[in-house]
Design an enzyme around this catalytic site. Structure first.
Site, PDB file in Angstrom:
ATOM      1  N   SER A 153      60.612-119.993 -11.243  1.00  0.00           N
ATOM      2  CA  SER A 153      60.577-120.981 -12.322  1.00  0.00           C
ATOM      3  C   SER A 153      60.568-120.257 -13.657  1.00  0.00           C
ATOM      4  CB  SER A 153      59.315-121.849 -12.212  1.00  0.00           C
ATOM      5  OG  SER A 153      59.146-122.642 -13.374  1.00  0.00           O
ATOM      6  N   TYR A 167      50.278-122.283 -11.943  1.00  0.00           N
ATOM      7  CA  TYR A 167      51.601-122.352 -11.309  1.00  0.00           C
ATOM      8  C   TYR A 167      52.503-121.254 -11.862  1.00  0.00           C
ATOM      9  CZ  TYR A 167      56.316-124.253 -10.462  1.00  0.00           C
ATOM     10  OH  TYR A 167      57.649-124.426 -10.108  1.00  0.00           O
TER      11      TYR A 167
END
Length: 258
Positions: A153, A167
């Protein structure tokens, strides 16, 4: 294809895609089937979505199997790869896509239980899937080579303050894994790369608690729009293909310019 040149008449590539029932995983399974792959679809909860993905793969001319698992469980990961090998043939590729975020929020308000689960799935789960894929494909373990793509990501470099720093940290770990495994297993015929999607139109945003997040993020994305799952799937398919045969250890940003 997987980066291993295949003679005419050779068997089809067989690729495992975790988190393959929805979003980027489903788009990737379909894209790969159109490129001639048979696909093993790992999913956690939504059996109906996984079956829809499998049906789309078959409609595109590929074979598909679905398998329910928690990627943070070593035995379940082993069972997934065994099932795919027994039903479709030797595994030649893997897309480590399964991931979770937990609710959006400030870091100091994020429960340890959420941090633990996100780390278990995104880090341990990716490591376990990559390890089993390497055991299937590495020439040192009797395999014929292949390719792995980990789905990271942009959060890995942006940090995601105020949203999900935990995250972001797990995705940075995924990128570190990518570089290390590429160096360790390149000599054994396995290429390892990752993609860093930006804000993409999937139901993950609703699961975080902000269904409109992808469109809000478009305001700060240079292309001024969210991505489509198929656009990330195209990048993954390229990294698995013979066109990327000299690409390993790369972290490919698919983010609209973020």
């Amino acid at each position: 294809m997987t980066g291993v040149t295949r003679a005419e008449g050779a068997t089809r590539p067989v690729t495992v895609v975790t988190g393959g029932g929805r979003g980027i995983g489903a788009a990737t399974a379909l894209r790969l089937s159109r490129a001639g792959h048979d696909v093993g679809i790992g999913y956690e909860r939504d059996a109906e979505a996984a079956q829809r993905t499998a049906a789309a793969v078959r409609d595109a001319g590929g074979r598909a199997v679905t398998f329910r698992l928690d990627v943070s469980d070593e035995d379940q990961v082993d069972a997934l790869f065994t099932e795919v090998r027994e039903r479709l043939g030797p595994v030649t590729g893997a897309v480590c896509n399964a991931g979770v975020t937990g609710p959006l929020g400030r870091f100091t308000e994020t429960p340890a239980s959420v941090m633990r689960r996100v780390t278990e799935v995104n880090v341990l789960g990716t490591l376990l899937c990559a390890r089993r894929a390497l055991l299937e494909m590495s020439t040192a373990h009797g395999g014929a080579g292949g390719a792995i793509v980990a789905v990271s990501s942009c959060a890995a470099t942006l940090g995601s303050p105020g949203e999900y720093v935990h995250y972001a940290a797990t995705k940075a770990a995924v990128d570190a894994m990518t570089v290390g495994l590429a160096k360790e297993y390149g000599p054994e015929g396995v290429r390892v790369n990752s993609v860093q999607p930006g804000s993409v139109l999937t139901d993950m945003h609703a699961a975080m608690g902000d269904p409109d997040r992808a469109w809000r993020k478009a305001e700060v994305t240079p292309l001024r729009r969210p991505g489509e799952p198929r656009e990330v799937a195209d990048a993954i398919a390229w990294l698995l293909s013979d066109e990327a045969s000299f690409t390993s250890g790369a972290v490919l940003r698919v983010s609209g310019g973020l």
